[in-house]
Design an enzyme around this catalytic site. Structure first.
Site: not given
Ligand code: G3P
Length: 478
Positions: A158, A253, A287
């Site tokens: 992603n 993570e 996530c």
């Molecule tokens: O899904 C990966 C996670 O690190 C989300 O990052 O920048 O979308 O909050 P962000």
């Protein structure tokens, strides 16, 4: 046609001796977009050998020189934002504008690592012995931070570029070498990004990028005795890695089931806007996406109405046209999402929109009246569907949040800051956002998950520290 992107090792682009390749399927067209080398275990061995050699020299390179090279790579990456963003559009169907943002954010992240690194690593400690009982002032202890060695970075589909550099930047500034295993979807964007490090003039072997089948080189890499640290972002695979990996520091993570708790006094327009942003951006494939709304019954009807009005305005279609909702990464992912939605429907949940799917493209869906016996109450869809659970007390909301096996982030909406703080303290998640949707950035903020959501803490400062060890030298006076 027929072109297979080469992998990167020892400062060179190479073809794999396997003669095999891995296909990258464009989620929108569902046809092969690119091909990458299917590297062999023997090739992985060579990559790690040269990575080890390069690291020894790099650790002796002055910190300011390491920083200078990182700044250079950051600038080159930003200059090449267009072709890299195009790969993201084709490989992971990320909307065109967001794809550019990902590359620019990555350049900024690399520069920040360089700046932060010279400060964190430019300082050590000096301790004296007579503070501990029984000691005279006869021992002086000097500490500094030294690199771990070879860092293995495994980012997810992603954010293939951004979550790769969030590992590469800290690793390199701290004097480590880095081996990147990109996700299949996003591999070509990663190879282009690595080319920027190549152009910046990093010493050969310091950064490598191996592509291939997880079944062939995945475990081989993560269990390799030459790897001194693993930084992984992704799903359940991370749990398997943590069980198999050797005695090396792990930064993980993994998934999340981020809850959005809405109290009666919340600004419902603000909440609705954040559910749209938090739940539906990049079609929910984050996530940190809002993955369950826990709203007080008394304001639920009004909130659902406001969210529905905004869902109706979301543009659904191809990433090239910069649509809000784009095809999800794979057909199996779309099938999984559909399974969660159907399970909820069968068990009596309310679909606020008509369920619609065309190939990997799933129209945004808010699912109201979700109850704990439905899979969607607990599992993460990683797609554009958001469940709403109506609650009758704050305790009920906190209970649902804490009953999850995940603990990444959560958010609470209320005008009462005292209540917000108490709820934040009660939520078993790595971060709680007050009056905004969960998110990882700004990238220097600490980022961590509890329970099945991860090990360790990320964010630029934490990652630099995590990728180093303390070394002490004790001077013993006569
Ligand atoms: O899904 C990966 C996670 O690190 C989300 O990052 O920048 O979308 O909050 P962000």
């Amino acid at each position: 046609e027929g072109q297979v992107f080469k992998y990167y090792t020892d400062g060179e682009w190479k073809k794999s001796a396997s003669g095999k390749s891995v296909a990258i399927i464009n989620p929108t067209t569902r046809t092969t977009q690119y091909k990458v080398q299917a590297c062999t275990q023997e090739e992985v061995n060579k990559v790690i050998d040269s990575s080890k050699i390069a690291q020894k020299q790099w650790a002796k390179t002055p910190l300011w020189k390491r920083a200078e090279l990182l700044h250079k790579a950051a600038a080159i990456l930003k200059e090449h934002k267009a072709p890299i963003a195009e790969c993201l559009v084709k490989e992971i169907a990320k909307p065109a504008k967001d794809s550019v943002t990902e590359v620019v954010r990555s350049g900024d992240l690399i520069s920040y690592c360089a700046e932060e690194g010279v400060r964190i690593l430019g300082e050590g400690k000096f301790l004296v012995s007579d503070s501990f009982p029984g000691n005279e002032r006869t021992k002086y202890c000097l500490t500094s931070k030294i690199p771990l060695g070879v860092v293995l970075a495994i980012p997810p589909f992603n954010y293939p570029v951004n979550l790769a550099v969030s590992k590469i930047g800290p690793a390199l500034i701290a004097g480590n070498s880095l081996v990147l295993k990109p996700p299949t979807q996003g591999a070509v964007a990663c190879l282009h990004m690595v080319q920027c490090f190549h152009l910046a003039g990093f010493p050969k072997g310091l950064i490598s990028c191996v592509t291939g089948k997880g079944s062939e080189i995945g475990d081989f890499l993560t269990m390799h005795p030459g790897v001194n640290c693993i930084s992984f972002t992704g799903g359940d695979t991370g749990i398997a890695i943590s069980k198999k990996a050797g005695m090396v520091p792990l930064q993980m993570e993994l998934g999340g089931k981020d809850a959005c708790i809405v109290l009666e006094d919340a600004d419902l327009d603000l909440v609705a806007a954040n559910i749209i942003k938090g739940g539906f951006s990049y079609s929910g494939q984050r996530c940190t996406a809002v993955k369950v709304v826990l709203v007080m019954e008394s304001v639920a009807d009004l909130l659902v109405e406001k969210v529905n009005a905004k869902v109706a305005k979301l543009k659904v279609g191809p990433p090239e046209e910069d649509c809000d909702i784009t095809p999800v990464v794979s057909e199996s992912s779309a099938n999984f999402i559909e399974g969660l939605a159907k399970d909820a429907k069968t068990k009596g949940a309310t679909f606020c929109q008509e369920y619609k799917r065309d190939g990997n493209l799933i129209w945004p869906l808010l699912i109201d009246n979700v109850r704990p016996d439905m899979r969607i109450a607990w599992e993460e869809p990683f797609g554009p569907i958001v469940p709403v659970i109506r609650i009758n007390s704050i305790e009920e909301g906190i209970h649902h949040c804490n009953a999850s096996n995940f603990g990444l982030q959560g958010c609470v909406f209320t005008k009462d800051i005292n209540k917000a703080i108490l709820i934040s303290d009660a939520m078993e998640t790595g971060t709680v956002q007050i009056n905004s949707a969960p998110a990882r950035g700004p990238d220097h903020f600490p980022f961590q998950g509890l329970k099945d959501s991860g090990i360790g803490s990320q964010g630029i400062t934490n990652s630099i520290n995590m990728m180093t060890k303390i070394k002490s030298t004790v001077i013993n006076l006569p």
